[in-house]
Design a protein around this motif. Structure first.
Motif, PDB file in Angstrom:
ATOM      1  N   GLU A 206       3.128  -3.840  -4.047  1.00 26.93           N
ATOM      2  CA  GLU A 206       2.028  -3.137  -3.391  1.00 26.93           C
ATOM      3  C   GLU A 206       1.871  -1.677  -3.826  1.00 26.93           C
ATOM      4  O   GLU A 206       0.916  -1.017  -3.426  1.00 26.93           O
ATOM      5  N   SER A 207       2.823  -1.152  -4.601  1.00 30.32           N
ATOM      6  CA  SER A 207       2.651   0.207  -5.124  1.00 30.32           C
ATOM      7  C   SER A 207       1.353   0.266  -5.911  1.00 30.32           C
ATOM      8  O   SER A 207       1.085  -0.594  -6.739  1.00 30.32           O
ATOM      9  N   CYS A 208       0.535   1.280  -5.638  1.00 27.53           N
ATOM     10  CA  CYS A 208      -0.768   1.320  -6.311  1.00 27.53           C
ATOM     11  C   CYS A 208      -0.639   1.815  -7.741  1.00 27.53           C
ATOM     12  O   CYS A 208      -1.564   1.711  -8.526  1.00 27.53           O
ATOM     13  N   GLY A 209       0.513   2.409  -8.066  1.00 23.27           N
ATOM     14  CA  GLY A 209       0.753   2.818  -9.447  1.00 23.27           C
ATOM     15  C   GLY A 209       0.319   4.224  -9.787  1.00 23.27           C
ATOM     16  O   GLY A 209       0.400   4.639 -10.936  1.00 23.27           O
ATOM     17  N   LYS A 210      -0.140   4.970  -8.791  1.00 26.65           N
ATOM     18  CA  LYS A 210      -0.650   6.307  -9.085  1.00 26.65           C
ATOM     19  C   LYS A 210       0.467   7.304  -9.395  1.00 26.65           C
ATOM     20  O   LYS A 210       0.301   8.175 -10.236  1.00 26.65           O
ATOM     21  N   CYS A 211       1.610   7.194  -8.686  1.00 22.12           N
ATOM     22  CA  CYS A 211       2.705   8.153  -8.931  1.00 22.12           C
ATOM     23  C   CYS A 211       3.868   7.482  -9.650  1.00 22.12           C
ATOM     24  O   CYS A 211       4.285   6.396  -9.286  1.00 22.12           O
ATOM     25  N   THR A 212       4.420   8.185 -10.632  1.00 17.10           N
ATOM     26  CA  THR A 212       5.494   7.609 -11.441  1.00 17.10           C
ATOM     27  C   THR A 212       6.741   7.224 -10.632  1.00 17.10           C
ATOM     28  O   THR A 212       7.256   6.125 -10.797  1.00 17.10           O
ATOM     29  N   PRO A 213       7.259   8.102  -9.755  1.00 19.72           N
ATOM     30  CA  PRO A 213       8.502   7.726  -9.056  1.00 19.72           C
ATOM     31  C   PRO A 213       8.354   6.433  -8.263  1.00 19.72           C
ATOM     32  O   PRO A 213       9.281   5.615  -8.210  1.00 19.72           O
ATOM     33  N   CYS A 214       7.198   6.221  -7.657  1.00 24.84           N
ATOM     34  CA  CYS A 214       6.975   5.014  -6.871  1.00 24.84           C
ATOM     35  C   CYS A 214       6.730   3.822  -7.784  1.00 24.84           C
ATOM     36  O   CYS A 214       7.358   2.781  -7.659  1.00 24.84           O
ATOM     37  N   ARG A 215       5.823   3.971  -8.731  1.00 26.20           N
ATOM     38  CA  ARG A 215       5.470   2.851  -9.617  1.00 26.20           C
ATOM     39  C   ARG A 215       6.698   2.341 -10.363  1.00 26.20           C
ATOM     40  O   ARG A 215       6.971   1.148 -10.376  1.00 26.20           O
TER      41      ARG A 215
ATOM     42  N   THR B 211       8.341  12.737  -3.352  1.00 28.04           N
ATOM     43  CA  THR B 211       7.826  13.271  -4.609  1.00 28.04           C
ATOM     44  C   THR B 211       6.527  12.563  -4.948  1.00 28.04           C
ATOM     45  O   THR B 211       6.036  12.650  -6.059  1.00 28.04           O
ATOM     46  N   THR B 212       6.017  11.809  -3.986  1.00 26.32           N
ATOM     47  CA  THR B 212       4.874  10.939  -4.240  1.00 26.32           C
ATOM     48  C   THR B 212       3.672  11.388  -3.419  1.00 26.32           C
ATOM     49  O   THR B 212       3.791  12.237  -2.543  1.00 26.32           O
ATOM     50  N   ILE B 213       2.534  10.772  -3.702  1.00 19.34           N
ATOM     51  CA  ILE B 213       1.306  11.155  -3.010  1.00 19.34           C
ATOM     52  C   ILE B 213       1.289  10.617  -1.588  1.00 19.34           C
ATOM     53  O   ILE B 213       0.854  11.277  -0.664  1.00 19.34           O
ATOM     54  N   CYS B 214       1.767   9.392  -1.399  1.00 18.51           N
ATOM     55  CA  CYS B 214       1.705   8.803  -0.066  1.00 18.51           C
ATOM     56  C   CYS B 214       3.087   8.314   0.351  1.00 18.51           C
ATOM     57  O   CYS B 214       4.010   8.264  -0.450  1.00 18.51           O
ATOM     58  N   PRO B 215       3.252   7.950   1.610  1.00 19.84           N
ATOM     59  CA  PRO B 215       4.581   7.562   2.092  1.00 19.84           C
ATOM     60  C   PRO B 215       5.034   6.161   1.688  1.00 19.84           C
ATOM     61  O   PRO B 215       6.109   5.745   2.100  1.00 19.84           O
ATOM     62  N   LEU B 216       4.262   5.427   0.887  1.00 21.74           N
ATOM     63  CA  LEU B 216       4.756   4.113   0.485  1.00 21.74           C
ATOM     64  C   LEU B 216       6.027   4.246  -0.342  1.00 21.74           C
ATOM     65  O   LEU B 216       6.972   3.476  -0.178  1.00 21.74           O
ATOM     66  N   GLY B 217       6.061   5.227  -1.220  1.00 23.98           N
ATOM     67  CA  GLY B 217       7.252   5.418  -2.050  1.00 23.98           C
ATOM     68  C   GLY B 217       8.513   5.560  -1.209  1.00 23.98           C
ATOM     69  O   GLY B 217       9.447   4.768  -1.330  1.00 23.98           O
ATOM     70  N   PRO B 218       8.555   6.560  -0.319  1.00 24.53           N
ATOM     71  CA  PRO B 218       9.720   6.721   0.545  1.00 24.53           C
ATOM     72  C   PRO B 218      10.023   5.478   1.392  1.00 24.53           C
ATOM     73  O   PRO B 218      11.179   5.180   1.663  1.00 24.53           O
TER      74      PRO B 218
ATOM     75  N   TYR C  76      -2.212  -4.093   0.290  1.00 21.87           N
ATOM     76  CA  TYR C  76      -1.549  -3.447   1.427  1.00 21.87           C
ATOM     77  C   TYR C  76      -1.822  -1.951   1.471  1.00 21.87           C
ATOM     78  O   TYR C  76      -2.009  -1.368   2.543  1.00 21.87           O
ATOM     79  N   ILE C  77      -1.886  -1.332   0.296  1.00 27.94           N
ATOM     80  CA  ILE C  77      -2.000   0.122   0.261  1.00 27.94           C
ATOM     81  C   ILE C  77      -3.291   0.604   0.933  1.00 27.94           C
ATOM     82  O   ILE C  77      -3.375   1.750   1.392  1.00 27.94           O
ATOM     83  N   CYS C  78      -4.287  -0.253   1.035  1.00 29.18           N
ATOM     84  CA  CYS C  78      -5.535   0.159   1.688  1.00 29.18           C
ATOM     85  C   CYS C  78      -5.348   0.420   3.184  1.00 29.18           C
ATOM     86  O   CYS C  78      -6.254   0.929   3.839  1.00 29.18           O
TER      87      CYS C  78
ATOM     88  N   MET D 108      -6.605   3.675  -4.021  1.00 28.20           N
ATOM     89  CA  MET D 108      -5.483   4.564  -4.346  1.00 28.20           C
ATOM     90  C   MET D 108      -5.528   5.783  -3.443  1.00 28.20           C
ATOM     91  O   MET D 108      -6.572   6.427  -3.311  1.00 28.20           O
ATOM     92  N   PRO D 109      -4.391   6.131  -2.819  1.00 30.42           N
ATOM     93  CA  PRO D 109      -4.375   7.269  -1.900  1.00 30.42           C
ATOM     94  C   PRO D 109      -4.836   8.567  -2.562  1.00 30.42           C
ATOM     95  O   PRO D 109      -4.675   8.757  -3.766  1.00 30.42           O
ATOM     96  N   ARG D 110      -5.413   9.438  -1.729  1.00 31.71           N
ATOM     97  CA  ARG D 110      -5.832  10.759  -2.191  1.00 31.71           C
ATOM     98  C   ARG D 110      -4.744  11.775  -1.876  1.00 31.71           C
ATOM     99  O   ARG D 110      -3.988  11.594  -0.923  1.00 31.71           O
TER     100      ARG D 110
HETATM  101  S1  SF4 Z   1       3.545   6.607  -3.399  1.00 34.26           S
HETATM  102 FE1  SF4 Z   1       2.029   6.978  -5.045  1.00 34.26          FE
HETATM  103  S2  SF4 Z   1       2.144   5.155  -6.388  1.00 34.26           S
HETATM  104 FE2  SF4 Z   1       3.172   4.668  -4.459  1.00 34.26          FE
HETATM  105  S3  SF4 Z   1       1.563   3.660  -3.295  1.00 34.26           S
HETATM  106 FE3  SF4 Z   1       1.567   5.839  -2.655  1.00 34.26          FE
HETATM  107  S4  SF4 Z   1       0.073   6.811  -4.008  1.00 34.26           S
HETATM  108 FE4  SF4 Z   1       0.516   4.810  -4.897  1.00 34.26          FE
END
Ligand code: SF4
Ligand SMILES: Cc1cc2nc3c(=O)[nH]c(=O)nc-3n(C[C@H](O)[C@H](O)[C@H](O)COP(=O)(O)O)c2cc1C
Lengths: 172, 435
Positions: B346-355, B399-406, B170-172, B188-190
Motif C-alpha cells: 500500500e505504500s504509494c511510492g512517493k518517499c524513498t524510505p517508505c517505498r 522521514t516521510t511525507i505521511c504516517p504510513l511509513g512509520p 488504502y493510502i486514499c 498520493m499524500p501532499r
Molecule cells: S510515507 Fe511516503 S511513500 Fe509511504 S505512503 Fe506515505 S507518502 Fe507514500
C-alpha cells in the motif's frame, strides 16, 4: 464512434456535472467504463480524457494507480480473497490456495489476493464482484463461486454495480 | 463500563431494516437536524466542543478544534467525509454505511451547516458496493424529503452531497491522498502544511472527518454536548465502536463507553465473550494495523480504552478503533510479516524510505518466518525502521511525507519489545515453531 453506449454517454455527462472541477469525474467514469465493458480499454480512457479535458496519459496514470480497475479482460467474476491478519489466522490463505487451484484454467474466474476487506468480524472473507461472503472454508468458498457461475446468484458488474450488464468474455 | 448504545441505537432497535427511511424516521432521524437549523452555526460548534468529540478516523483530533481552523470568510469551503476504511481489522464504518446511512446524512447536514459549507463529499471505499448503494439510495430519499438539497426544511440553507467511490488503494484513507484522489489523480499524500483546513479540495478550505465522527453528531445534538461529554473517561469522551476480531469467541463491532478496559471488551459475555477454546491472549493490536502491539499481560488487558492513557503509558494508539486478538497458537513473526507485506503493497511510492524500506522489511521478515533468517536480522530490520522513523519511539518521528511509513515500523518494534526470543527461535531452529 464513441466508446460509451448512448445511455452511458448520458450518465457520463451527468457525472461530469456533479463536480465543481471536471477532472474529479475521472474515477467514476473509469468505473462506468468498467461496468460497460468488464475492463478499462485504451479506447475508454481516450474518451474519458476527452470528456474531462485532460490527456489520455493522465487518465492512464490515475487508472493504473488503483487496483480495482482492470486494464485487460479478466473474465466475468473477480474473486477477491483477503489474507490479511484476521483472515490469516482463521484460514484465508487456505481459501486463496483452494480457489486459485480450482479456477487456474477458468477464463471466466479471476482469483486475486487482496488486503483487508473490512469484514474481519466474519473472517475469513472473500468478495465476488464486490459482494461479501463471510465465515468460509475452502469448500464453501468454491461453492459460493459455483453458485455465481450457475447463475443461482446474480453477480454485480466488475465495478460492483448491481445492474444486469453482461461483461465481455475474456479474450472475446 | 461496557456496552452503551448511542450511535448504534437504530441498528439495535430496527435490526432488520435500520437503513430504510421508514425505520430511520420512526426512530427519530432528522429531528436533530431540525433543531440544528434553528440554532446559530456557532452554537452547534459549541455543543460539539462541549461534547469533547475527537475524530474516530485514527488521530483522535478534536472535532470542534479542527472545524475552528477554517479561515474566516473564505468560500467556497468543503466537507469531505472519509469512508475509505481500509485499516486492517477495522470494519465499523462499513457497518455504519450499510446499516445507518440516514444517520450519516443527518450528521453531514449538521456539520455542513455548522461550518458553513454548501457542498459535501463522501469518499466511499471502492470495494464497499453495498454501502455505496445504500448511501446513494438514502441520499435520494433524503433529497426528496428536503433533508438535503436547496433550502433544507425551509431554513434557507442549501446543501449538495456527492458520493464518490474509490477504486482500491488504502493510502486514499490518508486525508490529503484522499483529496488528490477526489480531484481525479493518483492518491498520493501532499506535504503539509498547508493543512486541508486552509488549502484542501481544489485548494479551498476543507474539513475531512471520519464516518463515525460525523455519525455521532445527531446524538450529540439530541443529548446535548455536555451530557455526551460526561460519558467516557478523561479526554476520551463518549462511546466508540470497536471492531473486535481474531481469536475471540464473538468477533464483531461493539459500541462501548470509552474507559471500558480491553479485558472487558474481549471477555464480557455481550462483547467478545472470551478467547476461542479458552486459550490465553498472546498479544493484541489495539488500534488497527498501524499501532504497536500489547500482550496478554494484566497491565495491558486491564488498561482502559483511553486514547491518551494508552499512548502515554504504552506508546500504542486506539487509532481506528480496532482490536485484533491473537491466542497462543499465533506466530508473532508471521503476523508481523503479513502486516509488513500490507504496508509494502500500500505504500504509494512517493518517499524513498517508505517505498524501499517497506519492501525490505517484508523480505527479511519473510525469510525469518521461512527459517532462512540470520542472527543479525532483527537488528537489521530495526536499522531499516530507523531510516523511516528515527529513534523508533512514540510519538513516532518520520522521514516521510505521511504516517504510513512509520506505521510499517510498528510490527518491528513490537517484535523487538515482546517477541525477541520467538524471532531467535525461528533463526536457531531454521523453521517456524508454529507450523
Ligand atoms: S510515507 Fe511516503 S511513500 Fe509511504 S505512503 Fe506515505 S507518502 Fe507514500
Ligand atoms: C495511511 C493512513 C490511512 C488512513 N485511513 C483512514 C481511513 O480509512 N478512514 C479515516 O477516517 N481516516 C483515515 N486516516 C486518517 C485521516 O488522515 C484523517 O485523519 C481522518 O479521516 C480525519 O477524520 P477525524 O478527525 O474525524 O478522525 C488515515 C491516515 C493515514 C495516515
Amino acid at each position: 464512434m464513441s466508446f460509451f453506449t448512448e445511455e452511458n454517454r448520458q450518465k457520463a455527462g451527468s457525472i461530469v456535472e456533479r463536480y465543481p472541477v471536471r477532472r474529479s469525474a475521472v474515477m467514476p467514469l473509469l468505473h462506468l467504463a468498467q461496468d460497460q465493458e468488464g475492463w478499462v480499454s485504451g479506447e475508454a480512457m481516450r474518451e474519458i480524457a476527452d470528456l474531462v479535458g485532460i490527456e489520455p496519459a493522465q487518465v492512464l496514470g490515475t487508472c493504473a494507480f488503483y487496483t480495482m480497475y482492470k486494464r485487460e479482460p479478466v473474465g466475468a467474476l473477480v474473486v477477491s480473497v483477503c489474507t490479511n491478519v484476521s483472515c490469516l489466522v482463521t484460514g484465508g490463505p487456505e481459501i486463496h490456495q483452494a480457489l486459485r487451484e480450482q479456477y487456474a484454467d477458468d477464463p471466466e474466474v479471476y482469483v486475486e489476493e487482496v488486503e483487508c476487506l473490512a469484514a474481519c468480524g466474519g473472517a475469513p472473507a472473500i468478495q465476488v464482484n464486490y459482494e461479501f461472503h463471510e465465515h468460509l472454508t475452502p469448500e464453501s468458498a468454491v461453492e459460493v463461486v459455483e453458485a455465481y457461475k450457475r447463475g443461482d446468484r446474480k453477480a454485480r458488474t466488475l465495478s460492483g454495480t448491481p445492474v444486469a450488464i453482461v461483461p465481455t468474455k475474456a479474450g472475446a | 463500563m461496557g456496552a452503551k448504545t448511542i450511535i448504534t441505537r437504530r441498528l439495535a432497535e430496527r435490526p432488520d431494516d435500520s437503513w430504510t427511511l421508514d425505520a430511520a424516521l420512526a426512530t427519530g432521524a432528522y429531528e436533530a437536524l431540525k433543531r440544528a437549523l434553528k440554532m446559530p452555526p456557532d452554537d452547534i460548534r459549541a455543543e460539539v466542543e462541549a461534547s469533547g468529540l475527537r475524530g474516530r478516523g485514527g488521530a483522535g483530533f478534536g472535532t470542534a478544534t479542527k472545524w475552528g481552523f477554517l479561515p474566516e470568510g473564505v468560500f467556497p469551503r468543503y466537507l469531505v467525509v472519509n469512508a475509505d476504511e481500509g485499516e486492517p481489522s477495522t470494519f465499523k464504518d462499513r457497518m455504519l454505511l450499510e446499516r445507518d446511512p440516514h444517520q450519516l446524512i443527518e450528521g453531514i447536514a449538521i456539520a455542513s451547516y455548522a461550518v458553513g459549507c454548501t457542498q459535501a463529499f463522501v469518499y466511499v471505499r471502492g470495494e464497499f458496493a453495498l454501502g455505496y448503494d445504500r448511501l446513494t439510495h438514502a441520499l435520494e430519499e433524503a433529497r426528496r424529503r428536503g433533508f438535503v438539497g436547496p433550502n433544507i426544511l425551509g431554513s434557507g440553507f442549501d446543501l449538495d452531497v456527492v458520493v464518490h467511490r474509490g477504486a482500491g488503494a488504502y493510502i486514499c484513507g490518508e486525508e490529503t491522498a484522499l483529496l488528490e484522489s477526489l480531484e481525479g489523480r493518483q492518491g498520493m499524500p501532499r506535504i503539509r502544511p498547508p493543512f486541508p483546513a486552509i488549502e484542501g479540495l481544489y485548494a479551498k478550505p476543507t474539513v475531512v472527518n471520519n464516518v463515525e465522527t460525523i455519525s455521532t453528531l445527531p446524538a450529540i445534538l439530541t443529548m446535548g454536548g455536555a451530557k455526551y461529554g460526561k460519558l467516557g473517561v478523561n479526554k476520551s469522551t463518549g462511546t466508540r465502536i470497536f471492531s473486535l476480531s481474531g481469536h475471540v469467541k464473538r468477533p464483531g463491532n461493539y459500541e462501548v463507553e470509552l474507559g471500558t478496559t480491553f479485558r472487558e471488551l474481549m471477555y464480557q459475555r455481550n462483547l467478545g465473550g472470551g478467547i476461542r477454546d479458552d486459550r490465553p491472549v498472546k498479544f493484541f493490536i489495539p488500534g488497527g494495523a498501524s499501532s504497536q502491539w500489547l500482550t496478554g499481560a494484566d497491565e495491558h488487558l486491564d488498561a482502559p480504552l483511553d486514547m491518551d492513557f494508552v499512548q502515554q503509558t504504552f506508546g500504542v494508539m486506539l487509532g481506528s478503533g480496532a482490536v485484533m486478538v491473537f491466542d497462543d497458537t499465533a506466530c508473532a513473526v508471521r503476523v508481523a510479516w503479513r502486516l509488513a507485506k500490507f504496508f509494502a503493497h500500500e505504500s504509494c511510492g512517493k518517499c524513498t524510505p517508505c517505498r524501499e524500506g517497506t519492501g525490505w522489511i517484508t523480505k527479511v521478515l519473510h525469510r525469518i518466518e521461512l527459517g532462512d533468517g540470520r542472527k543479525e536480522d532483527l537488528d537489521l530490520l530495526l536499522d531499516v525502521g530507523d531510516n523511516i522513523s528515527p529513534g523508533l519511539v512514540a510519538p513516532f518521528s518520520q522521514t516521510t511525507i505521511c504516517p504510513l511509513g512509520p506505521s510499517a515500523v510498528s510490527p518491528l518494534v513490537s517484535l523487538h519489545k515482546f517477541f525477541r526470543d520467538e524471532v531467535d527461535e525461528h533463526v536457531r531452529e531454521g523453521r517456524c515453531p508454529f507450523t
